[in-house]
Design a protein around this motif. Structure first.
Motif, mmCIF file in Angstrom:
data_model
loop_
_atom_site.group_PDB
_atom_site.id
_atom_site.type_symbol
_atom_site.label_atom_id
_atom_site.label_comp_id
_atom_site.label_asym_id
_atom_site.label_seq_id
_atom_site.Cartn_x
_atom_site.Cartn_y
_atom_site.Cartn_z
ATOM 1 N N ASP B 31 0.826 -1.217 0.000
ATOM 2 C CA ASP B 31 0.000 0.000 0.000
ATOM 3 C C ASP B 31 0.860 1.266 0.000
ATOM 4 O O ASP B 31 2.018 1.236 0.417
ATOM 5 N N PHE B 32 0.253 2.340 -0.440
ATOM 6 C CA PHE B 32 0.884 3.666 -0.300
ATOM 7 C C PHE B 32 -0.135 4.521 0.444
ATOM 8 O O PHE B 32 -1.239 4.726 -0.030
ATOM 9 N N ILE B 33 0.240 4.994 1.617
ATOM 10 C CA ILE B 33 -0.725 5.714 2.453
ATOM 11 C C ILE B 33 -0.204 7.082 2.842
ATOM 12 O O ILE B 33 0.937 7.233 3.273
ATOM 13 N N PHE B 34 -1.054 8.094 2.623
ATOM 14 C CA PHE B 34 -0.737 9.425 3.151
ATOM 15 C C PHE B 34 -1.449 9.589 4.478
ATOM 16 O O PHE B 34 -2.623 9.246 4.603
ATOM 17 N N VAL B 35 -0.736 10.117 5.471
ATOM 18 C CA VAL B 35 -1.387 10.481 6.729
ATOM 19 C C VAL B 35 -1.381 12.002 6.776
ATOM 20 O O VAL B 35 -0.309 12.617 6.747
ATOM 21 N N ILE B 36 -2.581 12.597 6.776
ATOM 22 C CA ILE B 36 -2.619 14.060 6.750
ATOM 23 C C ILE B 36 -3.405 14.602 7.945
ATOM 24 O O ILE B 36 -4.112 13.863 8.626
ATOM 25 N N GLY B 37 -3.250 15.872 8.149
ATOM 26 C CA GLY B 37 -3.926 16.519 9.276
ATOM 27 C C GLY B 37 -3.160 17.766 9.659
ATOM 28 O O GLY B 37 -1.992 17.928 9.287
ATOM 29 N N ALA B 38 -3.836 18.643 10.379
ATOM 30 C CA ALA B 38 -3.201 19.899 10.789
ATOM 31 C C ALA B 38 -2.135 19.615 11.846
ATOM 32 O O ALA B 38 -2.022 18.494 12.337
ATOM 33 N N THR B 39 -1.392 20.639 12.193
ATOM 34 C CA THR B 39 -0.420 20.497 13.276
ATOM 35 C C THR B 39 -1.163 20.079 14.541
ATOM 36 O O THR B 39 -2.280 20.529 14.777
ATOM 37 N N ALA B 40 -0.552 19.190 15.311
ATOM 38 C CA ALA B 40 -1.148 18.665 16.556
ATOM 39 C C ALA B 40 -2.378 17.804 16.302
ATOM 40 O O ALA B 40 -3.208 17.617 17.182
ATOM 41 N N ASN B 203 -3.063 15.408 -3.562
ATOM 42 C CA ASN B 203 -4.043 15.464 -4.649
ATOM 43 C C ASN B 203 -3.507 14.861 -5.944
ATOM 44 O O ASN B 203 -4.230 14.244 -6.711
ATOM 45 N N LYS B 204 -2.202 15.042 -6.166
ATOM 46 C CA LYS B 204 -1.641 14.542 -7.427
ATOM 47 C C LYS B 204 -1.570 13.010 -7.443
ATOM 48 O O LYS B 204 -1.907 12.374 -8.432
ATOM 49 N N TYR B 205 -1.146 12.413 -6.327
ATOM 50 C CA TYR B 205 -0.864 10.970 -6.368
ATOM 51 C C TYR B 205 -2.093 10.084 -6.158
ATOM 52 O O TYR B 205 -2.062 8.906 -6.486
ATOM 53 N N GLN B 206 -3.146 10.635 -5.578
ATOM 54 C CA GLN B 206 -4.397 9.881 -5.453
ATOM 55 C C GLN B 206 -4.192 8.489 -4.826
ATOM 56 O O GLN B 206 -4.538 7.461 -5.404
ATOM 57 N N LYS B 207 -3.593 8.494 -3.623
ATOM 58 C CA LYS B 207 -3.395 7.230 -2.903
ATOM 59 C C LYS B 207 -4.404 7.162 -1.760
ATOM 60 O O LYS B 207 -5.200 8.081 -1.564
ATOM 61 N N ARG B 208 -4.266 6.117 -0.955
ATOM 62 C CA ARG B 208 -5.137 6.027 0.217
ATOM 63 C C ARG B 208 -4.750 7.138 1.211
ATOM 64 O O ARG B 208 -3.561 7.352 1.463
ATOM 65 N N VAL B 209 -5.735 7.816 1.758
ATOM 66 C CA VAL B 209 -5.440 8.946 2.646
ATOM 67 C C VAL B 209 -6.134 8.765 4.005
ATOM 68 O O VAL B 209 -7.347 8.559 4.069
ATOM 69 N N LEU B 210 -5.332 8.820 5.068
ATOM 70 C CA LEU B 210 -5.896 8.823 6.420
ATOM 71 C C LEU B 210 -5.869 10.260 6.910
ATOM 72 O O LEU B 210 -4.822 10.893 6.909
ATOM 73 N N THR B 211 -7.024 10.781 7.315
ATOM 74 C CA THR B 211 -7.049 12.156 7.811
ATOM 75 C C THR B 211 -7.311 12.147 9.313
ATOM 76 O O THR B 211 -8.275 11.540 9.781
ATOM 77 N N LEU B 212 -6.444 12.831 10.038
ATOM 78 C CA LEU B 212 -6.571 12.910 11.491
ATOM 79 C C LEU B 212 -6.953 14.323 11.905
ATOM 80 O O LEU B 212 -6.520 15.300 11.281
ATOM 81 N N GLU B 213 -7.796 14.396 12.927
ATOM 82 C CA GLU B 213 -8.118 15.704 13.488
ATOM 83 C C GLU B 213 -8.227 15.562 14.992
ATOM 84 O O GLU B 213 -9.023 14.760 15.484
ATOM 85 N N LYS B 214 -7.443 16.304 15.696
ATOM 86 C CA LYS B 214 -7.408 16.254 17.160
ATOM 87 C C LYS B 214 -7.309 14.821 17.684
ATOM 88 O O LYS B 214 -8.017 14.435 18.622
ATOM 89 N N GLY B 215 -6.516 14.021 17.044
ATOM 90 C CA GLY B 215 -6.267 12.660 17.514
ATOM 91 C C GLY B 215 -7.301 11.637 17.081
ATOM 92 O O GLY B 215 -7.212 10.466 17.429
ATOM 93 N N ILE B 216 -8.295 12.097 16.307
ATOM 94 C CA ILE B 216 -9.331 11.147 15.863
ATOM 95 C C ILE B 216 -9.205 10.948 14.356
ATOM 96 O O ILE B 216 -8.976 11.902 13.604
#
Lengths: 299, 228
Positions: B31-40, B203-216
């Motif tokens: 797999d190729f996974i991006f983990v994204i989210g704001a600081t903290a 946006n360019k690579y269109q891989k699986r994306v995990l988005t985190l917000e405040k630890g969730i």
């Protein structure tokens, strides 16, 4: 094969890192050098103090004056009785004739006076010269001898000898404490300097951990590095101590101020001293760095 | 079986901050996974759990069959040998050349020198730095330094490559260059987990994306893009 390769890699790394972190290595080495010079000087001093006190103690003698007119048999019996005591190292008989000749040889004036007497009229007393094993107990031994039959008087520098022995004992203890203290200070200084060196290489340790190096793999090069630093740090003190002491010994003809104080022959001390200095340097260096690196392995 | 399994993971720091809250993620091999989210948001903490820089307060993290949550400090190296890790700040040793920095990761295995040379040159070639293998890090640009760090991460052919904001310090063009290398490594079969801030890349690579917000974990999308 793999383990040997890793070991050689480690030793190689240690050498590389000594040269790569040259300024830090130099500060560790100079710290080791300076403290080891102090250790060397204090060991030489302490050896000489020891020799001096031993020499003096060996010279302490109880002179037992034998009652005039004691028969030869009784004199021999007295020797056997003295030898039975526990603290006796040696016992030598001096007849009054021998003493008279010795004294006459020592001084012409006394020779002239004593020359007036012959063997019969010699006013001196026969004596035993007794050396003891433990100078601290000389008082007890002397009083035991004094109780014996046919003993006129005894002399051993009462009071003064005991005082001297006490002082020497204190001096010896102080020099031992100084040497041990210096070794502890050396250990502390060296491990501190190495700690600074290692703090500067936190990053290296961190990266090693991140790429999967085991803790022992990380510690080993630092251990070897400590050995190398300790060894390099002990070279100058050894040369200084050896050449310095030999020079001093020759310059002073082996005595200090008077012939009473003879210095330790360099041959008897410098080999041990060199080995001790290398060992202190290497052991303290190795463990200093080994222990310091441990703190950084919890990343 | 999944290569990485994160089950009911909570992470609370000693100061009371909750960094992660009930995270469940399965990552299959390749797999190729991006983990994204704001600081903290907790993405750095999540990444750190994978290579056992942090331990979860609760829950299990399995990486290549090892339960990271129960891994003892002195056994951590066993996990890290299965991973390649790339950091935002490259973590190169300034006193070593490019070649030595990469070879550094192989030294621990006690391989014969010829094999080391082959693997190191191979990795350096993959990131396109063959001409500069004798240079020192401070003679290289940021992008080049990051490529050295990627070479070091892949030199031992790990199953998983963990990238913690690898393009965070780089300009957009250089970032794209780095991404091409990482993408190529993924195409060769290595699983990639990458924390990033970079919208363009996600946006360019269109891989699986995990988005985190405040630890969730608020979203887990196949071929997703940057939310908002």
């Amino acid at each position: 094969m793999k383990a040997i390769r890793i070991l050689f890699n480690n030793i190689g790394d240690a050498f590389k890192s000594v040269f790569r972190n040259f300024s830090l290595s130099l500060s560790s080495i100079s710290c080791i050098t300076i403290t080891l010079i102090l250790v060397a000087v204090s060991i030489i001093l302490s050896e000489n103090v020891n020799k001096f006190t031993d020499d003096i103690e060996k010279d302490v003698t109880i002179v037992v004056y034998i009652e005039k007119g004691t028969s030869e048999n009784d004199i021999e019996a007295m020797q056997a009785e003295i030898e039975k005591l526990s603290n006796i190292d040696s016992i030598t008989f001096m007849s009054k004739e021998e003493i008279r000749k010795d004294m006459a040889n020592d001084s012409e004036g006394i020779g002239n006076i004593l020359g007036e007497y012959d063997e019969e009229t010699n006013p001196l007393l026969d004596e035993y010269l007794v050396k003891v094993i433990d100078t601290e107990k000389i008082g007890t031994t002397a009083s035991e001898i004094k109780e014996m039959e046919n003993v006129n008087t005894i002399k051993y520098g009462e009071g003064m000898v005991e005082e001297l022995v006490k002082i020497f004992d204190v001096v010896k203890k102080i020099t031992v404490i100084i040497v041990i203290g210096l070794i502890v200070v050396t250990a502390f200084l060296i491990s501190n300097t190495i700690k600074i060196t290692i703090n500067n290489r936190k990053r290296q340790i961190e990266i090693m951990r991140l790429v999967g190096a085991s803790n022992s793999y990380i510690k080993l090069p630092f251990f070897f590095e400590g050995v190398i630093l300790g060894f390099l740090g002990s070279i100058i003190p050894i040369f200084l101590a050896c050449y310095g002491y030999i020079f001093l010994y020759q310059k002073l003809n082996g005595i200090l101020f008077t012939e009473v104080i003879t210095l330790v022959n360099p041959d008897n001390i410098l080999y041990h001293l060199s080995v001790i200095l290398i060992l202190i340097g290497v052991i303290v260096g190795a463990f200093g760095s080994y222990l310091s690196v441990r703190r950084h392995l919890k990343i | 079986m999944n290569l990485i399994e994160i089950k009911n993971v909570y992470k609370q720091y000693k100061n009371g901050t909750t960094a992660l809250c009930d995270i469940n993620v399965s990552i299959p091999k390749g797999d190729f996974i991006f983990v994204i989210g704001a600081t903290a948001s907790g993405k750095s903490t999540l990444i750190k759990l994978l290579y056992r820089q942090e331990k979860p307060s609760r829950g299990d993290v399995f990486v290549g069959g090892i339960n990271v949550a129960k891994l003892k400090n002195r056994k951590v190296y066993k996990l890290r040998r299965k991973l390649g890790i790339v950091f935002q700040d490259y973590k190169l040793l300034p006193s070593l050349t490019v070649y030595e920095n990469v070879a550094f990761a192989l030294e621990i295995y006690g391989l014969p020198e010829r094999e080391v040379r082959k693997k190191v040159m191979n990795a350096i070639e993959k990131v396109g730095l063959k001409e500069k293998f004798r240079s020192y890090p401070d003679q290289l640009s940021g992008g080049e330094q990051q490529r050295v760090s990627i070479a070091r991460a892949i030199v031992n052919s790990p199953k998983i490559l963990i990238c913690d904001e690898p393009t965070g310090n780089l300009d957009p063009d250089t970032s794209m260059g780095i991404m091409e290398i990482i993408n190529k490594i993924n195409e060769e079969g290595t699983t990639i987990i990458m924390a990033t801030h970079d919208k363009d890349i996600v946006n360019k690579y269109q891989k699986r994306v995990l988005t985190l917000e405040k630890g969730i974990l608020i979203s887990d999308k196949e071929k997703g893009g940057y939310l908002k």
